[in-house]
Enzyme design. Structure first.
Site, PDB file in Angstrom:
ATOM      1  CE  LYS A   1      -0.645   0.259   4.953  1.00 55.58           C
ATOM      2  NZ  LYS A   1      -1.189  -0.549   6.036  1.00 55.58           N
TER       3      LYS A   1
ATOM      4  NE  ARG B   1      -5.615   0.022  11.985  1.00 55.23           N
ATOM      5  CZ  ARG B   1      -4.668  -0.099  11.064  1.00 55.23           C
ATOM      6  NH1 ARG B   1      -3.892   0.938  10.761  1.00 55.23           N
ATOM      7  NH2 ARG B   1      -4.472  -1.243  10.429  1.00 55.23           N
TER       8      ARG B   1
HETATM    9  C1  LIG Z   1      -0.346  -1.336   6.495  1.00 54.49           C
HETATM   10  C2  LIG Z   1      -0.724  -2.571   7.147  1.00 54.49           C
HETATM   11  C3  LIG Z   1       0.244  -3.566   7.379  1.00 54.49           C
HETATM   12  C4  LIG Z   1       1.705  -3.372   7.033  1.00 54.49           C
HETATM   13  O1  LIG Z   1       2.296  -2.505   7.957  1.00 54.49           O
HETATM   14  P1  LIG Z   1       3.863  -2.151   7.929  1.00 54.49           P
HETATM   15  O2  LIG Z   1       4.116  -1.438   9.189  1.00 54.49           O
HETATM   16  O3  LIG Z   1       4.063  -1.307   6.722  1.00 54.49           O
HETATM   17  O4  LIG Z   1       4.598  -3.433   7.843  1.00 54.49           O
HETATM   18  C5  LIG Z   1      -0.166  -4.736   7.979  1.00 54.49           C
HETATM   19  N1  LIG Z   1      -1.446  -4.931   8.335  1.00 54.49           N
HETATM   20  C6  LIG Z   1      -2.404  -3.998   8.135  1.00 54.49           C
HETATM   21  C7  LIG Z   1      -3.797  -4.289   8.567  1.00 54.49           C
HETATM   22  C8  LIG Z   1      -2.070  -2.798   7.530  1.00 54.49           C
HETATM   23  O5  LIG Z   1      -3.029  -1.878   7.338  1.00 54.49           O
END
Ligand SMILES: *Cc1c(COP(=O)(O)O)cnc(C)c1O
Length: 373
Positions: free
Chosen positions: A36, A131
């Site tokens: 993302k 969250r």
């Molecule tokens: C963005 C996201 C991740 C990845 O997080 P990083 O800190 O970039 O490794 C994992 N799980 C969810 C639900 C996310 O939104």
């Protein structure tokens, strides 16, 4: 090319991925590569797959659709719950969704039924970060409902920490997730293929403690930027410079350091006080808050950030720079996320032509230390 651009070194992303995949495989943990922060870049996704991730994940349906459109065949997980009306698009591009509401599970069930598919659900549980996720005491009831819902299958259990409240993954909260997985399996008489412990913030835990039932981590930042989000310190053996932001100069003039005239609020609130330090070279690069989080930019040596407005990055440089000269910045996660999303920044891939042999010989020996050195 004189325009603001992000240069991405795909070889470094592949090497970071392989180092983390290798490390975690020793713990029985697979890696979901999270795209993302790169707006679902197919090239980045391919580098992650080449480095050994078992599947890809993104929080935005549009990004997953872009990956499919680019011909990516790997399993895709939607990391953020869709809205009910997005259920058809979700089952069309993703094989798994992370959910926490029965209504969403039902919408996905109906959508999967319409196309004769089975959609996987990873049930998210709230373990302290406040969250997404159901409260632990509600997991079993929801899992029971899902396991009786047609066209969806309970693929697993997941949690996400360190994103909202900064809650650190520990042996305790990860143990709680493992125990919930064991409970669901025994109560419902099924096997959960995926128990997903979290994101890049879980690495320190994964290195230090036994994984229990947890067999998946969803990694974005650590693969892309080579750092631990809990400390923002580099992870040893990983590249921290796979991304750079190159911005042209549009003005570089000798100016005083203190403003002149009565002061009110500036474009983005109260300006930081400026003390007269004499005449400096003030240089403007053609990018601003619309494109990037200026606090997350790492300027090169001899360049410091003074301020940023919508479209102007105000810097101090040691010498006058010619208009059109380029300044190269490193980026943190926040700056990367926003820069990749700006329509005013182009993305180019700086990797040398892909040579698998030279790649593997240059593999870093990973020594993850969680930044505590
Ligand atoms: C963005 C996201 C991740 C990845 O997080 P990083 O800190 O970039 O490794 C994992 N799980 C969810 C639900 C996310 O939104």
């Amino acid at each position: 090319m004189i325009c603001p651009r992000i240069e991405i070194d795909l070889d470094k992303i592949e090497e970071n991925t392989r180092a983390l995949v290798t490390l975690l495989s020793g713990r029985g943990i697979d890696v979901t590569g999270v795209t993302k922060a790169t707006l679902g870049s197919a090239e980045v996704a391919k580098a992650m797959l080449a480095g050994g991730v078992v599947r890809l994940g993104d929080s935005r349906i549009d990004n997953l659709e872009a990956l499919r459109d680019a011909g990516i065949q790997a399993p895709l997980t939607l990391l953020r719950s869709p809205t009910p009306d997005q259920a058809d698009r979700t089952v069309a591009c993703a094989s798994i969704s992370q959910v926490s509401e029965l209504e969403i599970a039902k919408a996905l069930s109906a959508a999967a039924g319409r196309v004769g598919a089975i959609h996987g659900l990873v049930l998210m549980v709230e373990l302290g970060d406040l969250r997404e996720g159901v409260m632990p005491e509600d997991v079993l009831a929801l899992a029971r409902h899902i396991s009786c819902t047609p066209h969806v299958t309970l693929t697993g259990l997941g949690t996400n920490l360190a994103c909202r409240a900064g809650i650190v993954p520990t042996a305790e909260n990860m143990g709680e997730l493992s125990a919930l997985a064991v409970l669901l399996e025994s109560e419902l008489g099924l096997r959960l293929p995926i128990v997903s412990g979290g994101n890049s913030a879980n690495l320190a835990w994964a290195i230090a403690a036994p994984a229990g039932r947890i067999n998946d981590l969803r990694l974005g930042e650590s693969i892309l930027l080579g750092c631990d989000p809990l400390t923002r310190k580099p992870l040893h053996g990983l590249h921290t410079d796979a991304f750079s932001l190159v911005v042209p100069v549009i003005e570089s003039l000798a100016k005083p350091t203190a403003p002149r005239g009565d002061t009110g609020e500036a474009a983005f609130g109260v300006p930081t006080p400026m003390h007269e330090r004499g005449i400096i070279t003030q240089t403007i690069a053609s990018i601003g808050r619309q494109d990037v989080d200026p606090e997350g930019l790492m300027p090169p040596g001899g360049v410091s950030l003074l301020a940023a407005s919508s479209d102007h990055l105000v810097l101090e440089t040691q010498h006058r720079l010619a208009p059109g000269a380029e300044i190269r910045f490193g980026l943190d996660y926040s700056a990367l996320l926003r820069a990749m999303t700006s329509p005013f920044i182009v993305t180019i891939f700086a990797a040398a032509k892909h040579h698998p042999s030279s790649l593997s010989s240059s593999l870093p020996t990973i020594r993850l230390t969680n930044g505590h050195e």
